[in-house]
Design a protein around this motif. Structure first.
Motif, PDB file in Angstrom:
ATOM      1  N   LEU A   1       0.826  -1.201   0.000  1.00 35.42           N
ATOM      2  CA  LEU A   1       0.000   0.000   0.000  1.00 35.42           C
ATOM      3  C   LEU A   1       0.866   1.259   0.000  1.00 35.42           C
ATOM      4  O   LEU A   1       0.580   2.219  -0.720  1.00 35.42           O
ATOM      5  CB  LEU A   1      -0.939   0.004   1.208  1.00 35.42           C
ATOM      6  N   GLN A   2       1.931   1.257   0.809  1.00 33.04           N
ATOM      7  CA  GLN A   2       2.819   2.418   0.851  1.00 33.04           C
ATOM      8  C   GLN A   2       3.505   2.631  -0.490  1.00 33.04           C
ATOM      9  O   GLN A   2       3.625   3.760  -0.966  1.00 33.04           O
ATOM     10  CB  GLN A   2       3.854   2.256   1.960  1.00 33.04           C
TER      11      GLN A   2
ATOM     12  N   ILE B   1       3.787   5.697  -5.622  1.00 34.24           N
ATOM     13  CA  ILE B   1       3.662   5.730  -7.088  1.00 34.24           C
ATOM     14  C   ILE B   1       2.561   6.700  -7.493  1.00 34.24           C
ATOM     15  O   ILE B   1       2.722   7.488  -8.431  1.00 34.24           O
ATOM     16  CB  ILE B   1       3.399   4.313  -7.641  1.00 34.24           C
ATOM     17  N   ILE B   2       1.433   6.654  -6.783  1.00 32.16           N
ATOM     18  CA  ILE B   2       0.319   7.563  -7.094  1.00 32.16           C
ATOM     19  C   ILE B   2       0.754   9.014  -6.901  1.00 32.16           C
ATOM     20  O   ILE B   2       0.450   9.874  -7.734  1.00 32.16           O
ATOM     21  CB  ILE B   2      -0.914   7.225  -6.221  1.00 32.16           C
ATOM     22  N   GLN B   3       1.472   9.287  -5.815  1.00 29.89           N
ATOM     23  CA  GLN B   3       1.950  10.655  -5.576  1.00 29.89           C
ATOM     24  C   GLN B   3       2.901  11.107  -6.677  1.00 29.89           C
ATOM     25  O   GLN B   3       2.812  12.242  -7.159  1.00 29.89           O
ATOM     26  CB  GLN B   3       2.634  10.746  -4.214  1.00 29.89           C
ATOM     27  N   ASP B   4       3.822  10.237  -7.075  1.00 24.98           N
ATOM     28  CA  ASP B   4       4.764  10.579  -8.146  1.00 24.98           C
ATOM     29  C   ASP B   4       4.029  10.860  -9.458  1.00 24.98           C
ATOM     30  O   ASP B   4       4.342  11.830 -10.163  1.00 24.98           O
ATOM     31  CB  ASP B   4       5.785   9.461  -8.352  1.00 24.98           C
TER      32      ASP B   4
ATOM     33  N   ASN C   1       2.002  14.529 -13.481  1.00 24.68           N
ATOM     34  CA  ASN C   1       0.861  15.017 -14.265  1.00 24.68           C
ATOM     35  C   ASN C   1       0.604  16.499 -13.997  1.00 24.68           C
ATOM     36  O   ASN C   1       0.237  17.240 -14.904  1.00 24.68           O
ATOM     37  CB  ASN C   1      -0.391  14.195 -13.971  1.00 24.68           C
ATOM     38  N   TRP C   2       0.795  16.949 -12.746  1.00 23.70           N
ATOM     39  CA  TRP C   2       0.620  18.359 -12.412  1.00 23.70           C
ATOM     40  C   TRP C   2       1.611  19.213 -13.196  1.00 23.70           C
ATOM     41  O   TRP C   2       1.241  20.237 -13.782  1.00 23.70           O
ATOM     42  CB  TRP C   2       0.792  18.569 -10.914  1.00 23.70           C
TER      43      TRP C   2
END
Length: 140
Positions: free
Chosen positions: A94-95, A100-103, A108-109
């Motif tokens: 999960l961590q 990965i989601i944060q990266d 994308n931002w």
């Protein structure tokens, strides 16, 4: 069991990467787990039922004289450690997924901001060209 106290058993199939084990779940265990773990997923309940039945079967398999307190505690500790290891693995997964989601979100931002700046630059150039065209008379 005698004819007077026949109990029905639920059969659960436990699959792992090593083997498939068929475990019969007693109504007592089924009721206990369903009551105590009402909010848990079916998979967690199924695994807990299988664990309880395995511990019970192991204790029955050992004769009363040879099953020592240490043997029982060792079996319970091993089961707990196995469960905790799985929880650690799941928590680590999960961590890692969250990182990965944060990266991806950050990447994308920055890509979106780059596109926005590029679009703003193009709109500015188009507005400047339109203004110059509007204010300059046609050569005749």
């Amino acid at each position: 069991m005698t004819a007077n106290n026949i109990e029905s058993f639920e059969t659960t199939i436990i699959e792992s990467t090593e083997s498939i084990v068929i475990v019969e779940i007693s109504p007592k265990t089924d009721e206990l787990v369903e009551t105590e773990m009402a909010g848990e997923s079916n998979e967690v309940k199924r695994e807990t039922k299988a664990l309880i039945e395995a511990l019970e079967r192991r204790s029955q398999a050992e004769s009363a004289g040879t099953l020592t307190r240490e043997t029982y505690l060792k079996a319970v500790r091993q089961a707990r450690e196995l469960i905790e290891d799985r929880k650690l693995i799941e928590r680590d997964r999960l961590q890692d997924s969250w990182a990965i989601i944060q990266d991806e979100a950050e990447r994308n931002w920055y890509l979106m901001m780059k596109d926005l700046v590029d679009f703003s630059f193009r709109v500015q150039k188009a507005a400047t060209a339109a203004w110059e065209t509007f204010n300059n008379p046609y050569p005749r």
